[in-house]
Design an enzyme around this catalytic site. Structure first.
Site, mmCIF file in Angstrom:
data_model
loop_
_atom_site.group_PDB
_atom_site.id
_atom_site.type_symbol
_atom_site.label_atom_id
_atom_site.label_comp_id
_atom_site.label_asym_id
_atom_site.label_seq_id
_atom_site.Cartn_x
_atom_site.Cartn_y
_atom_site.Cartn_z
ATOM 1 N N THR A 1 51.400 43.286 67.150
ATOM 2 C CA THR A 1 52.593 43.057 66.342
ATOM 3 C C THR A 1 53.759 42.714 67.279
ATOM 4 O O THR A 1 53.698 43.013 68.474
ATOM 5 C CB THR A 1 52.907 44.279 65.459
ATOM 6 O OG1 THR A 1 53.047 45.423 66.293
ATOM 7 C CG2 THR A 1 51.797 44.525 64.442
ATOM 8 N N THR B 1 57.213 43.445 68.274
ATOM 9 C CA THR B 1 57.891 44.306 69.253
ATOM 10 C C THR B 1 56.890 45.028 70.137
ATOM 11 O O THR B 1 57.107 45.184 71.339
ATOM 12 C CB THR B 1 58.818 45.324 68.550
ATOM 13 O OG1 THR B 1 59.769 44.592 67.762
ATOM 14 C CG2 THR B 1 59.544 46.215 69.542
ATOM 15 N N CYS B 2 55.775 45.434 69.548
ATOM 16 C CA CYS B 2 54.741 46.153 70.300
ATOM 17 C C CYS B 2 54.179 45.284 71.429
ATOM 18 O O CYS B 2 53.965 45.754 72.538
ATOM 19 C CB CYS B 2 53.614 46.589 69.366
ATOM 20 S SG CYS B 2 54.189 47.558 67.956
ATOM 21 N N SER B 3 53.943 44.014 71.122
ATOM 22 C CA SER B 3 53.330 43.099 72.088
ATOM 23 C C SER B 3 54.323 42.462 73.048
ATOM 24 O O SER B 3 53.977 42.145 74.178
ATOM 25 C CB SER B 3 52.583 41.979 71.354
ATOM 26 O OG SER B 3 51.444 42.485 70.720
#
Length: 157
Positions: free
Chosen positions: A45, A47-49
């Site tokens: 996703t 922000t996660c990545s």
């Protein structure tokens, strides 16, 4: 919700390795260690990545210089997804753990329902765990990304 001073609940998480699937009892995995554990709502996703996982990859050596024995990332995804996501981001210094049924996330009280986006997911957070006891817990407010960043946790060590 779990609080500083409490023990990590006895739950298992999965990890896919070159040797196959491992099931970790987290109380055993974290026993006698200083651990940085961070959670994301979902692998791959935005922000996660783009920020969360890469920050820990870049700062892994500096975290370990602060006597951190283990850096672990967890998401309500299966171990296959977590392994693939870790490979894409060169996260070889991190333990990529799958919480496929959200049992760990729910036991911590850090779950959230994202409805059509993905159902039950983890809140974004980071914690420092020493010998199975939470010593620092930084949970993000909805839509925020500051408290659980690698830089924030490094400063807390």
């Amino acid at each position: 919700m779990i609080e500083v001073g409490q023990k990590i609940p006895e739950v298992t998480l999965s990890q896919l390795t070159a040797d196959g699937m491992l099931t970790h009892d987290v109380t055993t995995l974290f026993a006698g260690k200083k651990v940085v554990l961070f959670a994301v709502p979902g692998a791959f996703t935005p922000t996660c990545s783009e920020a969360h996982l890469p920050g820990y990859v870049v700062l892994a050596d500096k975290l370990k210089e602060k006597d951190v024995d283990l850096i672990a990332c967890v998401a309500v995804n299966d171990a296959f997804v977590m392994k693939a996501w870790g490979e894409v981001h060169n996260a070889s210094e991190l333990l990529m753990l799958g919480d496929g049924d959200a049992s760990f996330t729910q036991a911590l009280g850090l779950d959230k329902d994202t409805a059509g986006f993905g159902g039950v997911r983890s809140q974004r957070y980071a914690m420092i765990i020493e010998d199975g006891v939470v010593t620092t817990l930084n949970v993000e407010e909805a839509g925020e990304f500051e408290a659980s960043k690698a830089e924030t946790i490094l400063a807390a060590l």
